[in-house]
Design an enzyme around this catalytic site. Structure first.
Site, PDB file in Angstrom:
ATOM      1  N   ARG A  15       0.837  -1.197   0.000  1.00 52.15           N
ATOM      2  CA  ARG A  15       0.000   0.000   0.000  1.00 52.15           C
ATOM      3  C   ARG A  15       0.875   1.251   0.000  1.00 52.15           C
ATOM      4  NH1 ARG A  15      -3.630  -1.605   5.129  1.00 52.15           N
ATOM      5  NH2 ARG A  15      -1.608  -2.528   5.705  1.00 52.15           N
ATOM      6  N   LYS A  75       1.405   1.861   7.256  1.00 54.55           N
ATOM      7  CA  LYS A  75       1.759   1.099   8.445  1.00 54.55           C
ATOM      8  C   LYS A  75       2.706   1.874   9.344  1.00 54.55           C
ATOM      9  CE  LYS A  75       0.613  -2.304   9.618  1.00 54.55           C
ATOM     10  NZ  LYS A  75      -0.556  -2.542  10.516  1.00 54.55           N
ATOM     11  N   TYR A  94      -1.240   4.228  10.591  1.00 59.45           N
ATOM     12  CA  TYR A  94      -1.662   3.240  11.584  1.00 59.45           C
ATOM     13  C   TYR A  94      -0.471   2.973  12.488  1.00 59.45           C
ATOM     14  CZ  TYR A  94      -5.778   2.198   8.714  1.00 59.45           C
ATOM     15  OH  TYR A  94      -6.950   2.287   8.011  1.00 59.45           O
ATOM     16  N   HIS A  96      -0.869   1.408  16.147  1.00 64.67           N
ATOM     17  CA  HIS A  96      -1.116   0.230  16.997  1.00 64.67           C
ATOM     18  C   HIS A  96      -0.066   0.132  18.106  1.00 64.67           C
ATOM     19  CE1 HIS A  96      -4.264  -1.113  14.291  1.00 64.67           C
ATOM     20  NE2 HIS A  96      -3.443  -1.005  13.271  1.00 64.67           N
ATOM     21  N   GLU A 118      -6.090   4.634  13.656  1.00 63.76           N
ATOM     22  CA  GLU A 118      -7.022   3.706  14.317  1.00 63.76           C
ATOM     23  C   GLU A 118      -7.703   4.296  15.545  1.00 63.76           C
ATOM     24  OE1 GLU A 118      -2.982   2.750  16.196  1.00 63.76           O
ATOM     25  OE2 GLU A 118      -3.746   3.241  14.202  1.00 63.76           O
ATOM     26  N   ASP A 198     -20.877 -12.042  20.525  1.00 63.79           N
ATOM     27  CA  ASP A 198     -20.589 -10.664  20.915  1.00 63.79           C
ATOM     28  C   ASP A 198     -21.272 -10.407  22.246  1.00 63.79           C
ATOM     29  OD1 ASP A 198     -19.576  -8.016  19.098  1.00 63.79           O
ATOM     30  OD2 ASP A 198     -20.754  -7.549  20.877  1.00 63.79           O
ATOM     31  N   VAL A 239     -12.048  -8.916  17.416  1.00 61.17           N
ATOM     32  CA  VAL A 239     -12.312  -8.111  18.610  1.00 61.17           C
ATOM     33  C   VAL A 239     -11.460  -6.851  18.562  1.00 61.17           C
ATOM     34  CG1 VAL A 239     -12.206  -8.088  21.129  1.00 61.17           C
ATOM     35  CG2 VAL A 239     -12.814 -10.185  19.919  1.00 61.17           C
ATOM     36  N   VAL A 267      -7.528 -11.448  13.330  1.00 59.73           N
ATOM     37  CA  VAL A 267      -7.491 -10.117  12.726  1.00 59.73           C
ATOM     38  C   VAL A 267      -7.108  -9.065  13.758  1.00 59.73           C
ATOM     39  CG1 VAL A 267      -8.802  -8.472  11.312  1.00 59.73           C
ATOM     40  CG2 VAL A 267      -9.296 -10.902  11.133  1.00 59.73           C
ATOM     41  N   ALA A 268      -7.251  -9.385  15.035  1.00 61.31           N
ATOM     42  CA  ALA A 268      -6.918  -8.457  16.117  1.00 61.31           C
ATOM     43  C   ALA A 268      -5.429  -8.435  16.446  1.00 61.31           C
ATOM     44  CB  ALA A 268      -7.719  -8.826  17.366  1.00 61.31           C
ATOM     45  N   ASP A 270      -2.886  -6.925  15.294  1.00 62.63           N
ATOM     46  CA  ASP A 270      -2.251  -5.604  15.366  1.00 62.63           C
ATOM     47  C   ASP A 270      -2.307  -5.024  16.772  1.00 62.63           C
ATOM     48  OD1 ASP A 270      -1.091  -4.851  12.921  1.00 62.63           O
ATOM     49  OD2 ASP A 270      -3.040  -4.466  12.031  1.00 62.63           O
ATOM     50  N   VAL A 298      -1.277 -12.549  10.396  1.00 58.68           N
ATOM     51  CA  VAL A 298      -0.561 -11.533   9.620  1.00 58.68           C
ATOM     52  C   VAL A 298      -0.998 -10.146  10.079  1.00 58.68           C
ATOM     53  CG1 VAL A 298      -0.198 -10.583   7.312  1.00 58.68           C
ATOM     54  CG2 VAL A 298      -0.262 -13.065   7.657  1.00 58.68           C
ATOM     55  N   ASN A 300      -0.562  -7.190   8.685  1.00 59.17           N
ATOM     56  CA  ASN A 300      -0.993  -6.216   7.667  1.00 59.17           C
ATOM     57  C   ASN A 300      -1.740  -6.942   6.551  1.00 59.17           C
ATOM     58  OD1 ASN A 300       1.475  -7.414   6.859  1.00 59.17           O
ATOM     59  ND2 ASN A 300       1.936  -5.736   5.459  1.00 59.17           N
ATOM     60  N   MET A 301      -2.803  -7.609   6.928  1.00 53.44           N
ATOM     61  CA  MET A 301      -3.575  -8.396   5.965  1.00 53.44           C
ATOM     62  C   MET A 301      -3.980  -7.596   4.730  1.00 53.44           C
ATOM     63  SD  MET A 301      -6.013 -10.738   8.418  1.00 53.44           S
ATOM     64  CE  MET A 301      -6.963 -11.328   7.024  1.00 53.44           C
TER      65      MET A 301
END
Length: 374
Positions: A15, A75, A94, A96, A118, A198, A239, A267-268, A270, A298, A300-301
């Site tokens: 990116r 990133k 981003y 994180h 974020e 959830d 999450v 996915v969480a 980061d 990963v 940085n999907m």
């Protein structure tokens, strides 16, 4: 203002901070933009494309960082980039920081002004600069999970959607936010049996209304979480606690009890990950196996689909970049309390409560930090 767009250097990160269209908008408002050579290659944009929009191409990252007032990245800055930051320089990316003590320490030491996509907020607790990448990552999580379920990749050998006469795989999504919603849509579209957990009943009601009876919605008690993940073939960790480290919702003991060949997509990651056995991976080496369970973590999907991701991100960040460049970061943040929430580090001070508490720094309210410059 002089804005700079470096070439991303994180592993398999294709990116880029600004598209040529965004550069053109900034230059039309009287700003100058410099772009590191080949920064846009990953999204199919050449140096000539940027030059046609008025950008100046810079051959080296060192020169670009030295000249820039505002650096726009995707990133978090890698070690060699963090060492180039200087006092008062503005970084928009981003970050994180909650699970990353080393980066936090170095950004504090740089005395730069560090704004994290974020944690920029919006009405109704939205995170407008995280939403585009959450949409991408949520959809990708199912693609990645389906791939990892293949036996050759360590999975159980199940086709996510099954075939007539053979039942589909069961996908369990932990978290019904933007990532979760997009994961659910993809998983249902591919024919999987899908359960979402959830703790927010309003979220579950919305999902049940939107997806109908094809989706099973479950209130996420500890007992329910354990029950459903033990039945799963694919588990998506979706999450998010804005700016803070993600709680470990699935323990290592529970992972040991999962069916062999189960796939976890965190996915969480980061923000530290929601599985106790998660650790960051890269696109070069995306998975590892613990107790027969495939982990895809990963960090940085969306970098794997850089064109879609970059254009989606630019649609969201351009108004903020224009405001910061046009007014200066201080006035832009004084005028916009939602943008102000994105200020994580300000000239050596930590201005996000969760990050300060996580790493043991004094917390300074963003408004106080900005007003102290008077």
């Amino acid at each position: 203002m002089l804005l700079a767009v470096p070439k991303e250097v994180k592993d398999h990160e294709y990116r880029v901070g600004l598209t040529p269209d965004s550069v053109r908008e900034l230059i039309a408002r009287g700003h100058e933009v410099i772009v590191e050579t080949s920064a846009g290659e990953g999204i199919g944009c050449s140096d000539e494309d940027y030059q046609a929009c008025g950008a100046r191409i810079i051959a080296s990252s060192e020169e670009l960082f030295r000249a820039a007032e505002l650096i726009i990245k995707v990133k978090e800055p890698q070690l060699e980039e963090r060492r180039r930051l200087r006092q008062g320089q503005i970084l928009l990316a981003y970050l994180h920081l909650a699970p990353d003590a080393a980066q936090t320490h170095e950004l504090v030491g740089s005395e730069a002004v560090c704004i994290a996509y974020e944690t920029v907020s919006g009405p109704n607790n939205q995170l407008p600069l995280l939403i585009p990448m959450s949409q991408v990552a949520g959809r990708m999580s199912i693609q990645a999970g389906a791939y990892c379920l293949e036996r050759v990749h360590g999975g159980s050998g199940m086709l996510l959607g099954g075939v007539p006469g053979v039942p589909p795989a069961r996908a369990v999504v932990i978290g019904g936010g933007v990532v979760g919603q997009n994961a659910i849509a993809m998983a249902l579209g591919m024919g999987a049996e899908v359960v979402v957990l959830d703790r927010d009943l309003d979220v579950l009601r919305h999902l049940a209304y939107h997806f109908g009876p094809a989706l099973t919605t479950v209130f996420a008690t500890r007992t329910a979480l354990e029950q459903y993940v033990l039945q799963a073939d694919l588990i998506i960790g979706a999450v998010l606690i804005a700016g803070a480290e993600t709680p470990k919702l699935v323990t290592a003991e529970t992972v040991r009890r999962l069916k062999p060949g189960t796939v976890l997509v965190d996915v969480a990651i980061d923000q530290g990950g929601c599985f106790e056995t998660s650790r960051p991976t890269t696109h070069s080496d995306p998975t590892y196996i613990i107790d027969g369970v495939v982990h895809y973590c990963v960090t940085n999907m969306p970098g794997a689909v850089p064109r879609t991701s970059t254009f989606a991100l630019n649609n969201a960040i351009l108004p903020y970049a224009l405001a910061i460049a046009g007014k200066g970061y201080r006035q832009a943040m004084l005028d916009d309390p939602y943008l102000r929430q994105g200020l994580n580090i300000h000239r050596g001070q930590v201005t996000h409560r969760a990050i300060a508490e996580e790493h043991g720094y004094p917390f300074i309210e963003p408004l106080s930090a900005l007003q102290s410059m008077d």
